[in-house]
Enzyme design. Structure first.
Site, mmCIF file in Angstrom:
data_model
loop_
_atom_site.group_PDB
_atom_site.id
_atom_site.type_symbol
_atom_site.label_atom_id
_atom_site.label_comp_id
_atom_site.label_asym_id
_atom_site.label_seq_id
_atom_site.Cartn_x
_atom_site.Cartn_y
_atom_site.Cartn_z
ATOM 1 N N SER A 193 32.938 -5.706 -14.212
ATOM 2 C CA SER A 193 33.750 -5.113 -15.259
ATOM 3 C C SER A 193 34.807 -4.282 -14.550
ATOM 4 O O SER A 193 34.467 -3.405 -13.748
ATOM 5 C CB SER A 193 32.852 -4.249 -16.145
ATOM 6 O OG SER A 193 33.485 -4.005 -17.358
ATOM 7 N N GLU A 194 36.093 -4.565 -14.815
ATOM 8 C CA GLU A 194 37.126 -4.012 -13.924
ATOM 9 C C GLU A 194 37.322 -2.505 -14.046
ATOM 10 O O GLU A 194 38.046 -1.918 -13.261
ATOM 11 C CB GLU A 194 38.454 -4.752 -14.105
ATOM 12 C CG GLU A 194 39.140 -4.593 -15.449
ATOM 13 C CD GLU A 194 38.838 -5.766 -16.372
ATOM 14 O OE1 GLU A 194 37.774 -6.405 -16.196
ATOM 15 O OE2 GLU A 194 39.653 -6.034 -17.280
ATOM 16 N N ASN A 195 36.672 -1.875 -15.005
ATOM 17 C CA ASN A 195 36.721 -0.412 -15.041
ATOM 18 C C ASN A 195 35.785 0.216 -14.004
ATOM 19 O O ASN A 195 35.715 1.441 -13.916
ATOM 20 C CB ASN A 195 36.404 0.108 -16.445
ATOM 21 C CG ASN A 195 35.093 -0.400 -16.986
ATOM 22 O OD1 ASN A 195 34.743 -1.563 -16.815
ATOM 23 N ND2 ASN A 195 34.337 0.467 -17.616
ATOM 24 N N SER B 271 37.800 -1.654 -7.476
ATOM 25 C CA SER B 271 37.595 -2.746 -8.421
ATOM 26 C C SER B 271 38.677 -3.808 -8.255
ATOM 27 O O SER B 271 38.392 -5.007 -8.220
ATOM 28 C CB SER B 271 37.622 -2.184 -9.843
ATOM 29 O OG SER B 271 37.418 -3.211 -10.775
#
Lengths: 234, 218
Positions: B46-48, B88
């Site tokens: 999840s790119e967060n 990320s």
């Protein structure tokens, strides 16, 4: 008191020196990991014409949405603003300048700013509107665009725990942009849930070394959830 | 019958392989997590700032500090880890993600994708999508074949501002599975009871049909 004691006991002191027309970075992803009290303090002040760098713009009545509501932001640099209706209105009415930046490019611009790198080449955005007026260079047969670093007068970040020397630890996905913004602010203020004495945080597990942090304040957090999803218990 | 959203996700899930690190976009891609084939393990990024995104929590487990890129409250699997946004996107840009699945407004026969803006109408921002398509080796676009007005989303040239150029090689829609190469859409599979002619009519870019076209198995 040691010169490395960074705790301040009120928001007045925490934001001392912040003025109109300054550039601020504000940590968080959506409403997760935002410095709630510092934003509220700006909202309660008359500071205006801020240039604001943050991944999102909050929602209409919480987070950076408050500063939009009071028209305190002149320029917004963000990657995604879909959750904020007022934002769209301000943009289309040209009441606010918006610089949409791909999320990874935004993160790297901030990282580079804190690390003394003035610019870098990235493949992100090549051939799109983002690449307009930017230098393009080819490396090993692929195209890259030149992106410049970002720094701020003030970085407002949120951490889970701090020691009094400004060493920080974040919790889960509330880390997001906070550590890189800590390094990119000329003055960095960390609003945290808990402040402990030096040595109480394991030095092996510090996320943000205290050298990047100028002031630490203990906040109280509502931690509003933007999109509460859960499953029924099996 | 055209596939529904769940069925599109189910078909895409067949592309998952054991040991893959996968990034799922918002919308139909998120549903792919519900259909991981038995006997394989994949890890969702999840790119967060999370590797090892799990399912939704129970109401009692909801944690405001643990969300996915769609800002939904989620859980983390055993062995998960958290990191900054810079890390990320180093993973993403550096080509460390094995498969990226995302939605789109338009895709064209050159492999260009548009997904982030409708001029004068919608301003949401690109979020991480431009970074994801700029570097991923393996991208699948999941979207309906047509928009709300019944117009083709598989075009000769994208009309909307681009998210990335020449980066899409595979599209799964409610009507078909298609590959993009040499400036054309190649029909690979079709939905049950959807004719090749119907797909041809709703594909504005060049469509090439070679050999037998199998029916999508779901």
């Amino acid at each position: 008191m040691s010169g490395f004691y960074k705790v301040v006991d009120n928001y007045e002191k925490a934001l001392a020196g912040l003025q109109d027309n300054m550039t601020i970075m504000v940590g968080g992803f959506g409403l997760c990991g935002i410095p709630e009290g510092l934003i509220q303090k700006i909202y309660n002040s008359e500071i205006k014409n801020l240039r604001c760098i943050s991944n999102n713009a909050g929602i209409d009545d919480f987070g950076l949405g408050l500063l939009l509501k009071k028209r305190q932001i002149k320029t917004m640099i963000a990657s995604y603003v879909g959750e904020n209706a007022l934002f769209e209105t301000l943009f289309f009415n040209k009441e606010m300048e918006v610089i949409l930046t791909p999320q990874g490019t935004l993160a790297e611009k901030i990282r580079a700013g804190g690390a003394g790198i003035p610019a870098f080449y990235t493949p992100t955005g090549f051939g799109t509107l983002i690449a307009q007026d930017k230098e393009v260079r080819e490396f090993n047969g692929r195209h890259y665009i030149l992106e410049e670093a970002l720094t701020a007068d003030f970085s407002l970040i949120k951490a889970w725990k701090a020691d009094t020397m400004g060493n920080l630890i974040y919790r889960k996905t509330a880390m997001n942009f906070n550590p890189i913004m800590a390094a990119a602010g000329r003055i960095t203020i960390a609003e945290v849930e808990e402040i402990v004495e030096p040595q109480e945080l394991d030095a092996n597990f510090i996320h943000t070394p205290g050298i990047y942090v100028d002031r630490v304040i203990k906040g109280t957090f509502e931690k509003r959830i933007e999109n509460k999803t859960f499953r029924s218990k099996e | 019958m055209p596939l529904n959203r769940e069925q599109i996700a189910k078909r895409i899930a067949q592309e998952l392989k054991d040991g893959y690190y996968v990034n799922l976009g918002i919308g139909i891609p998120t549903l792919v997590a519900n259909y991981i084939p038995k006997n394989i393990q994949v890890i969702f990024q999840s790119e967060n700032g999370l590797l090892g995104a799990g399912g939704f929590p129970t109401e009692a487990e909801v944690d405001p500090d643990l969300i996915n890129a769609g800002k939904q409250t989620i859980t983390a699997i055993p062995g998960a880890c958290y990191f900054s946004s810079a890390d990320s996107f180093a993973m993403i840009r550096g080509g460390h993600i094995d498969l990226t699945i995302l939605g789109a407004l338009e895709v064209d026969e050159e492999g260009n994708i548009a997904s982030w803006m409708i001029p004068n109408k919608m301003l949401k921002g690109m979020g991480g999508a431009m970074d994801l398509v700029a570097s991923a080796k393996n991208i699948i676009v999941a979207m309906p074949h047509t928009n709300k007005d019944g117009q083709s989303k598989l075009l000769k040239r994208c009309q909307l501002p681009l998210t990335g150029v020449r980066c899409i090689h595979k599209v799964v829609t409610d009507l078909a599975v298609l590959e993009i190469k040499d400036g054309a859409f190649y029909l690979k599979e079709r939905a049950p009871d959807v004719s090749i002619d119907a797909i041809r009519q709703l594909t504005k870019g060049q469509l090439i049909v070679e050999g037998d076209i199998s029916i999508i198995e779901i």
